[in-house]
Design a protein around this motif. Structure first.
Motif, PDB file in Angstrom:
ATOM      1  N   SER A  16       0.718  -1.235   0.103  1.00  0.00           N
ATOM      2  CA  SER A  16       0.167  -0.063  -0.096  1.00  0.00           C
ATOM      3  C   SER A  16       0.914   1.348  -0.002  1.00  0.00           C
ATOM      4  CB  SER A  16      -0.932   0.022   1.123  1.00  0.00           C
ATOM      5  OG  SER A  16      -0.315  -0.237   2.345  1.00  0.00           O
ATOM      6  N   LEU A  17       1.789   1.352   0.923  1.00  0.00           N
ATOM      7  CA  LEU A  17       2.654   2.870   0.917  1.00  0.00           C
ATOM      8  C   LEU A  17       3.535   2.642  -0.331  1.00  0.00           C
ATOM      9  CD1 LEU A  17       3.675   4.782   2.561  1.00  0.00           C
ATOM     10  CD2 LEU A  17       5.588   3.547   3.264  1.00  0.00           C
ATOM     11  N   ALA A  18       3.960   1.837  -1.023  1.00  0.00           N
ATOM     12  CA  ALA A  18       4.317   1.847  -2.311  1.00  0.00           C
ATOM     13  C   ALA A  18       3.673   2.237  -3.512  1.00  0.00           C
ATOM     14  CB  ALA A  18       5.323   0.598  -2.760  1.00  0.00           C
ATOM     15  N   LEU A  19       2.358   1.620  -3.362  1.00  0.00           N
ATOM     16  CA  LEU A  19       1.406   2.244  -4.305  1.00  0.00           C
ATOM     17  C   LEU A  19       0.995   3.781  -4.269  1.00  0.00           C
ATOM     18  CD1 LEU A  19      -0.919  -0.898  -4.266  1.00  0.00           C
ATOM     19  CD2 LEU A  19       0.466  -0.205  -6.363  1.00  0.00           C
ATOM     20  N   VAL A  20       1.096   3.970  -3.062  1.00  0.00           N
ATOM     21  CA  VAL A  20       0.701   5.549  -2.520  1.00  0.00           C
ATOM     22  C   VAL A  20       1.845   6.423  -3.252  1.00  0.00           C
ATOM     23  CG1 VAL A  20       0.471   7.310  -0.946  1.00  0.00           C
ATOM     24  CG2 VAL A  20      -0.584   5.058  -0.683  1.00  0.00           C
ATOM     25  N   GLU A  21       3.292   6.177  -3.166  1.00  0.00           N
ATOM     26  CA  GLU A  21       4.433   6.524  -3.571  1.00  0.00           C
ATOM     27  C   GLU A  21       4.287   6.818  -5.229  1.00  0.00           C
ATOM     28  OE1 GLU A  21       9.351   6.568  -3.127  1.00  0.00           O
ATOM     29  OE2 GLU A  21       8.209   4.856  -2.368  1.00  0.00           O
ATOM     30  N   LEU A  22       3.875   5.445  -5.749  1.00  0.00           N
ATOM     31  CA  LEU A  22       3.849   5.792  -6.916  1.00  0.00           C
ATOM     32  C   LEU A  22       2.921   6.624  -7.749  1.00  0.00           C
ATOM     33  CD1 LEU A  22       4.397   4.417 -10.105  1.00  0.00           C
ATOM     34  CD2 LEU A  22       2.779   2.589  -9.417  1.00  0.00           C
ATOM     35  N   ALA A  23       1.723   6.454  -7.147  1.00  0.00           N
ATOM     36  CA  ALA A  23       0.582   7.448  -7.483  1.00  0.00           C
ATOM     37  C   ALA A  23       0.966   9.006  -7.403  1.00  0.00           C
ATOM     38  CB  ALA A  23      -0.712   7.150  -6.405  1.00  0.00           C
ATOM     39  N   PHE A  24       1.680   9.115  -6.376  1.00  0.00           N
ATOM     40  CA  PHE A  24       2.323  10.549  -6.035  1.00  0.00           C
ATOM     41  C   PHE A  24       3.164  11.014  -7.182  1.00  0.00           C
ATOM     42  CE2 PHE A  24       1.091  10.888  -1.282  1.00  0.00           C
ATOM     43  CZ  PHE A  24      -0.248  11.464  -1.579  1.00  0.00           C
ATOM     44  N   ALA A  25       3.993   9.944  -7.696  1.00  0.00           N
ATOM     45  CA  ALA A  25       5.060  10.389  -8.397  1.00  0.00           C
ATOM     46  C   ALA A  25       4.496  10.534 -10.034  1.00  0.00           C
ATOM     47  CB  ALA A  25       5.894   9.003  -8.511  1.00  0.00           C
ATOM     48  N   LEU A  26       3.361   9.630 -10.306  1.00  0.00           N
ATOM     49  CA  LEU A  26       2.794   9.841 -11.378  1.00  0.00           C
ATOM     50  C   LEU A  26       2.037  11.252 -11.660  1.00  0.00           C
ATOM     51  CD1 LEU A  26       1.416   6.262 -11.681  1.00  0.00           C
ATOM     52  CD2 LEU A  26       3.064   7.328 -13.367  1.00  0.00           C
ATOM     53  N   GLU A  27       1.403  11.674 -10.335  1.00  0.00           N
ATOM     54  CA  GLU A  27       0.617  12.799 -10.245  1.00  0.00           C
ATOM     55  C   GLU A  27       1.452  14.084 -10.521  1.00  0.00           C
ATOM     56  OE1 GLU A  27      -1.204  12.530  -6.327  1.00  0.00           O
ATOM     57  OE2 GLU A  27      -2.724  11.014  -7.241  1.00  0.00           O
ATOM     58  N   ASP A  28       2.800  13.970  -9.805  1.00  0.00           N
ATOM     59  CA  ASP A  28       3.535  15.048 -10.048  1.00  0.00           C
ATOM     60  C   ASP A  28       4.403  15.108 -11.327  1.00  0.00           C
ATOM     61  OD1 ASP A  28       3.442  15.830  -7.252  1.00  0.00           O
ATOM     62  OD2 ASP A  28       5.223  15.045  -6.589  1.00  0.00           O
ATOM     63  N   ASP A  29       4.758  13.944 -12.084  1.00  0.00           N
ATOM     64  CA  ASP A  29       5.376  14.044 -13.181  1.00  0.00           C
ATOM     65  C   ASP A  29       4.679  14.152 -14.352  1.00  0.00           C
ATOM     66  OD1 ASP A  29       7.577  13.533 -11.845  1.00  0.00           O
ATOM     67  OD2 ASP A  29       8.178  11.509 -12.631  1.00  0.00           O
ATOM     68  N   PHE A  30       3.310  13.857 -14.300  1.00  0.00           N
ATOM     69  CA  PHE A  30       2.229  13.954 -15.471  1.00  0.00           C
ATOM     70  C   PHE A  30       1.354  15.010 -15.321  1.00  0.00           C
ATOM     71  CE2 PHE A  30       3.900   9.592 -16.366  1.00  0.00           C
ATOM     72  CZ  PHE A  30       4.307   9.820 -17.863  1.00  0.00           C
ATOM     73  N   ASP A  31       1.478  15.777 -13.910  1.00  0.00           N
ATOM     74  CA  ASP A  31       0.538  16.546 -13.537  1.00  0.00           C
ATOM     75  C   ASP A  31      -0.830  16.329 -13.564  1.00  0.00           C
ATOM     76  OD1 ASP A  31      -0.353  19.230 -12.692  1.00  0.00           O
ATOM     77  OD2 ASP A  31      -0.318  20.067 -14.534  1.00  0.00           O
ATOM     78  N   PRO A  56      -4.531  14.734 -11.893  1.00  0.00           N
ATOM     79  CA  PRO A  56      -5.415  15.033 -10.526  1.00  0.00           C
ATOM     80  C   PRO A  56      -5.265  13.702  -9.462  1.00  0.00           C
ATOM     81  CG  PRO A  56      -6.923  14.248 -12.465  1.00  0.00           C
ATOM     82  CD  PRO A  56      -5.340  14.488 -13.068  1.00  0.00           C
ATOM     83  N   LEU A  57      -5.462  13.956  -8.530  1.00  0.00           N
ATOM     84  CA  LEU A  57      -5.680  12.720  -7.556  1.00  0.00           C
ATOM     85  C   LEU A  57      -6.477  11.758  -8.187  1.00  0.00           C
ATOM     86  CD1 LEU A  57      -6.056  14.701  -4.024  1.00  0.00           C
ATOM     87  CD2 LEU A  57      -4.000  13.692  -5.028  1.00  0.00           C
TER      88      LEU A  57
END
Length: 100
Positions: free
Chosen positions: A51-66, A68-69
């Motif tokens: 779960s924590l690694a998936l959250v980190e992945l989601a944040f990285a994708l959100e940041d790099d591709f701009d 939305p949550l």
């Protein structure tokens, strides 16, 4: 802790570029990376995402591709590298940021 994934370049705005970038990001952040993994690789079962690694992945994708949550039901439906890439492509296409 894994190094931050590389920021997507202009090539990442094509479907092929996005797929390559997403795969690279997933493998960089995977608790159990497999360099031979293809798009069918399952995030949890094959690459060890918890779960924590998936959250980190989601944040990285959100940041790099701009992006939305992502909402929880959509996040739970994404289980493979290909599905991650499809989600990113769909969002970019919907807002007109995907090259033809």
């Amino acid at each position: 802790m894994a190094d931050a994934p590389a920021t997507p370049d202009t090539a990442a705005h094509t479907e092929d570029g996005i797929r390559r970038t997403v795969r690279d990001m997933v493998l960089q952040l995977a608790p159990e990376p497999d360099p031979a993994a293809d798009g069918r690789a399952r995030l949890a079962d094959d690459l060890g995402f918890h779960s924590l690694a998936l959250v980190e992945l989601a944040f990285a994708l959100e940041d790099d591709f701009d992006l939305p949550l992502i909402d929880e039901p959509a996040a739970r439906s994404i289980t493979t590298i290909d599905e991650v890439a499809e989600h990113v492509i769909r969002v970019l296409r919907e807002r007109g940021d995907l090259a033809d």
